[in-house]
Design a protein around this motif. Structure first.
Motif, PDB file in Angstrom:
ATOM      1  N   MET A   1     -39.459 -47.973  51.474  1.00 26.00           N
ATOM      2  CA  MET A   1     -40.157 -48.990  52.266  1.00 26.00           C
ATOM      3  C   MET A   1     -40.144 -48.618  53.742  1.00 26.00           C
ATOM      4  O   MET A   1     -39.266 -47.891  54.220  1.00 26.00           O
ATOM      5  CB  MET A   1     -39.544 -50.370  52.051  1.00 26.00           C
ATOM      6  N   SER A   2     -41.127 -49.143  54.443  1.00 23.56           N
ATOM      7  CA  SER A   2     -41.318 -48.835  55.852  1.00 23.56           C
ATOM      8  C   SER A   2     -42.042 -50.005  56.505  1.00 23.56           C
ATOM      9  O   SER A   2     -42.522 -50.912  55.806  1.00 23.56           O
ATOM     10  CB  SER A   2     -42.129 -47.546  56.012  1.00 23.56           C
TER      11      SER A   2
ATOM     12  N   ASP B   1     -44.284 -51.835  51.941  1.00 20.78           N
ATOM     13  CA  ASP B   1     -43.916 -52.432  53.219  1.00 20.78           C
ATOM     14  C   ASP B   1     -42.574 -53.150  53.068  1.00 20.78           C
ATOM     15  O   ASP B   1     -41.945 -53.114  52.004  1.00 20.78           O
ATOM     16  CB  ASP B   1     -45.021 -53.351  53.740  1.00 20.78           C
ATOM     17  N   SER B   2     -42.145 -53.800  54.129  1.00 17.80           N
ATOM     18  CA  SER B   2     -40.814 -54.410  54.086  1.00 17.80           C
ATOM     19  C   SER B   2     -40.746 -55.628  53.177  1.00 17.80           C
ATOM     20  O   SER B   2     -39.662 -56.131  52.891  1.00 17.80           O
ATOM     21  CB  SER B   2     -40.357 -54.794  55.492  1.00 17.80           C
TER      22      SER B   2
ATOM     23  N   PHE C   1     -35.410 -47.837  48.597  1.00 16.19           N
ATOM     24  CA  PHE C   1     -34.385 -47.672  49.631  1.00 16.19           C
ATOM     25  C   PHE C   1     -34.916 -46.729  50.711  1.00 16.19           C
ATOM     26  O   PHE C   1     -35.279 -45.586  50.410  1.00 16.19           O
ATOM     27  CB  PHE C   1     -33.111 -47.080  49.056  1.00 16.19           C
ATOM     28  N   PRO C   2     -34.941 -47.132  51.967  1.00 16.77           N
ATOM     29  CA  PRO C   2     -35.438 -46.244  53.017  1.00 16.77           C
ATOM     30  C   PRO C   2     -34.437 -45.165  53.420  1.00 16.77           C
ATOM     31  O   PRO C   2     -34.805 -44.185  54.057  1.00 16.77           O
ATOM     32  CB  PRO C   2     -35.705 -47.202  54.181  1.00 16.77           C
ATOM     33  N   ALA C   3     -33.181 -45.354  53.050  1.00 17.90           N
ATOM     34  CA  ALA C   3     -32.136 -44.351  53.276  1.00 17.90           C
ATOM     35  C   ALA C   3     -31.085 -44.560  52.206  1.00 17.90           C
ATOM     36  O   ALA C   3     -30.794 -45.701  51.815  1.00 17.90           O
ATOM     37  CB  ALA C   3     -31.523 -44.498  54.666  1.00 17.90           C
ATOM     38  N   ILE C   4     -30.503 -43.486  51.712  1.00 19.80           N
ATOM     39  CA  ILE C   4     -29.518 -43.615  50.645  1.00 19.80           C
ATOM     40  C   ILE C   4     -28.239 -44.241  51.194  1.00 19.80           C
ATOM     41  O   ILE C   4     -27.741 -43.843  52.253  1.00 19.80           O
ATOM     42  CB  ILE C   4     -29.231 -42.246  49.982  1.00 19.80           C
ATOM     43  N   PRO C   5     -27.700 -45.255  50.526  1.00 17.48           N
ATOM     44  CA  PRO C   5     -26.462 -45.876  50.997  1.00 17.48           C
ATOM     45  C   PRO C   5     -25.255 -44.986  50.718  1.00 17.48           C
ATOM     46  O   PRO C   5     -25.244 -44.228  49.751  1.00 17.48           O
ATOM     47  CB  PRO C   5     -26.388 -47.173  50.201  1.00 17.48           C
ATOM     48  N   GLU C   6     -24.233 -45.098  51.562  1.00 16.77           N
ATOM     49  CA  GLU C   6     -23.045 -44.248  51.429  1.00 16.77           C
ATOM     50  C   GLU C   6     -22.021 -44.907  50.499  1.00 16.77           C
ATOM     51  O   GLU C   6     -20.874 -45.154  50.867  1.00 16.77           O
ATOM     52  CB  GLU C   6     -22.434 -43.996  52.814  1.00 16.77           C
ATOM     53  N   CYS C   7     -22.457 -45.211  49.288  1.00 20.16           N
ATOM     54  CA  CYS C   7     -21.604 -45.882  48.312  1.00 20.16           C
ATOM     55  C   CYS C   7     -22.316 -45.846  46.964  1.00 20.16           C
ATOM     56  O   CYS C   7     -23.405 -45.309  46.846  1.00 20.16           O
ATOM     57  CB  CYS C   7     -21.357 -47.335  48.738  1.00 20.16           C
TER      58      CYS C   7
END
Length: 610
Positions: free
Chosen positions: A549-550, A560-561, A579-585
């Motif tokens: 999303m963006s 979109d969001s 996910f717009p960025a991979i979560p650190e978990c």
């Protein structure tokens, strides 16, 4: 993650016993094939009965005047008792509840091809994963809000949706958890979450070593309070010693709703354009066929309000491409007419690479012999079946660490810190009280072992998902590009070093006295450790980002969001692909929160009471 062949011969008889001991379940709303549909028009058609799809099915059908159809390619979780036993989740890859995907040869892993497990059953990957339940750091959500220019994705806004999705329940053995979790940061939703219910000999050692070393190894009482750094106890989607999945938590309790149909064993082959709305293509029809039968008759179902794609990080881009939505050149190469040019479809695939570090130990308190001895295995499974107690009430690891790299790490020489913020980690260590047989590495026939599974949770490597053919029954081409960046290699080497440093502390040396085993023993230089990682890494199966999303007016992104497909009408995407960025978990907890927010967004868009 584990090599499932190690356990399959042990669990065959167990599954027979489980199927014979199951109680009858009435699930009239679960239809076994397209031929059982009695109507073909619904308000909402949800493609995928996985983690997000199950949440949406529940929330959207709360209004009895709203009709919902869920389309699932796999079968019912009620017909898959093997998914219920937490410890034996390691035996699910390669079975009927797995899509059985594989990657392309991975250049960062010496050309190796990896299995890529995704859930092929109601509940999706929440029914087959290793159950770790993380909600992500505050920084993860705040970064998403910045990337999408939508404060609705900030932690302060999303918090209520996380709390709505899950609740903390007692561990299987009912022990006092005061020193293991913070109850006040948990919610009151349907997914049951607990700390380990069968303490292992290494648990106290992990905690003692953490408190002795401090610093980057500082003890963290509850990661789900928002800071994902330090050492702490695993929290898992387990209640009463059994898996708590999207299917058990969100779908099973609502089978009696007359406005909900769940159609299993059904492959969605494409979305069909039905016209134009405000000069953009409109999609209302979904073409379906019997799963596993390319020659089966195609039929269409219609969504009068929205089609919601929750087919997952692999299935969603595959379906979009088959429908003429994606990069024009990619579509032209396969002679698929382009309906909507969205270059990001199938790109920016991110995942967490993981490598097992094996240590031989002096203690005989590991569970290694349970996997070697059929009698011990049968006794352990019997304890689970009769009392929901014992080793099998948990996934194989009870404790873990999320680590930030040292500030002077070589990983930062050419790369800006990729983590979401100071509350997010770069690497992860999972402590396993036995030999965790990953990939092609077999469990030794004798000896006691400790496994430390090291992972890079802020990878900079990015891959793709694209079509192999225009046949929707053919598997797509999956290329996660694991460990191709210098940052990812340097971070993995640091994780290997961190594991060694942690195990060298006093609490470990007093009893377990870990000694590096196998190829790890010879990996003494940076390059040797890097090569060890390339030779032995697998994936944690945390893919994300293939339909990210963006902001609505951004030239990048797929949705979109508000999760609406860009440049189209009638389609929304709700799963980890956005996910717009991979979560650190570990990611399942975030998917639940995203789906809960998506349900509200959809209701608001159509004037349905939230």
């Amino acid at each position: 993650m584990f090599n499932p062949n190690v356990l399959r011969c042990l669990v065959t008889s167990v599954l027979i016993l489980l199927s014979q001991s199951r109680w009858p379940v009435v699930s009239a709303a679960v239809l076994p094939s397209p031929a059982n549909l009695t109507k073909t028009e619904y308000d909402f058609v949800i493609v995928g009965g996985g983690t997000a799809g199950s949440v949406l099915a529940n929330r959207l059908s709360e209004d009895p005047n709203i009709s919902v159809l869920v389309l699932e390619a796999g079968g019912s979780n009620l017909d898959a008792p093997s998914t219920e036993i937490p410890f034996l989740a390691v035996a699910l890859p390669g079975t009927s509840v797995d899509w059985n995907f594989t990657t392309t040869p991975q250049s960062g892993l010496g050309g190796r091809v990896l299995p890529y497990t995704r859930g092929h059953v109601l509940g999706g990957s929440s029914s087959v994963n290793l159950l770790t339940f993380n909600r992500g750091s505050d920084d993860v959500w705040d970064r998403w809000a910045n990337l999408t220019e939508d404060e609705g994705w900030s932690w302060n806004s999303v918090k209520k949706f996380y709390l709505r999705s899950s609740k903390l329940v007692p561990p299987a053995d009912g022990h006092n958890t005061q020193q293991e979790v913070i109850p006040s940061v948990h919610g009151n939703g349907p997914v049951e979450v607990s700390v380990p219910g069968f303490p292992l000999p290494i648990d106290d050692i992990v905690v003692s070593a953490s408190k002795e070393l401090g610093g980057r190894f500082t003890f963290n009482l509850d990661f789900n309070a928002g800071n994902f750094t330090g050492v702490g106890f695993m929290q898992s989607s387990i209640g009463g010693g059994e898996r708590s999945s999207a299917a058990t938590a969100y779908l099973n309790p609502i089978h009696a709703r007359k406005n909900l149909d769940v159609l299993i064993n059904t492959q969605v082959t494409r979305l069909m354009q039905t016209g134009h709305t405000t000069k953009v293509p409109s999609f209302r029809d979904v073409e379906i066929a019997t799963a596993g039968n390319p020659n089966s008759q195609r039929m269409c179902v219609r969504a009068t309000k929205e089609i919601i794609i929750s087919a997952g990080v692999i299935g969603t881009p595959q379906l979009l491409l088959l429908s003429g939505i994606g990069p024009t050149q990619t579509l032209q190469n396969l002679s698929i007419p382009t309906i909507l040019d969205l270059p990001d479809v199938g790109h920016f695939l991110a995942d967490h690479p993981l490598v097992p570090n094996y240590y031989q130990v002096s203690s005989n308190g590991t569970w290694d012999d349970v996997l070697r001895n059929q009698t011990m295995f049968n006794e352990t499974i019997g304890e689970w079946m009769m009392q929901k107690r014992g080793l099998f009430v948990d996934s194989p690891g009870n404790t873990l660490a999320f680590m930030r790299l040292p500030r002077d790490s070589v990983a930062f020489k050419a790369t800006k810190d990729p983590a979401a913020g100071p509350k997010s980690a770069h690497t992860e260590l999972i402590f396993v009280d036995g030999f965790a047989p990953l990939g092609s590495i077999p469990q030794p026939p004798t000896g006691n072992f400790l496994s430390v599974l090291t992972a890079v949770v802020s990878p900079t490597s990015r891959g793709t998902v694209t079509l192999n053919t225009t046949n929707p029954f053919d598997k797509p081409i999956i290329d996660p590009q694991l460990l191709v960046s210098d940052f990812d290699i340097a971070a993995m080497v640091q994780a290997i070093d961190d594991a060694a440093s942690f195990l060298a502390s006093g609490p470990w040396q007093k009893t377990f006295k870990p000694v590096p085993f196998g190829d790890l023993a010879n990996a003494t230089t940076f390059e040797a450790k890097a090569q060890f990682a390339r030779n032995n890494s697998v994936t944690v199966n945390h893919p994300a980002g293939t339909a990210r999303m963006s902001p609505a007016n951004a030239s990048w992104g797929v949705v979109d969001s508000k999760l609406q497909l860009k440049g189209a009408s009638g389609v929304r995407v709700v799963d980890a692909s956005i996910f717009p960025a991979i979560p650190e978990c570990h990611i399942q907890g975030l998917v639940y929160a995203v789906a809960e927010r998506a349900a509200d967004l959809i209701k608001q868009a159509h004037g349905i009471a939230c």
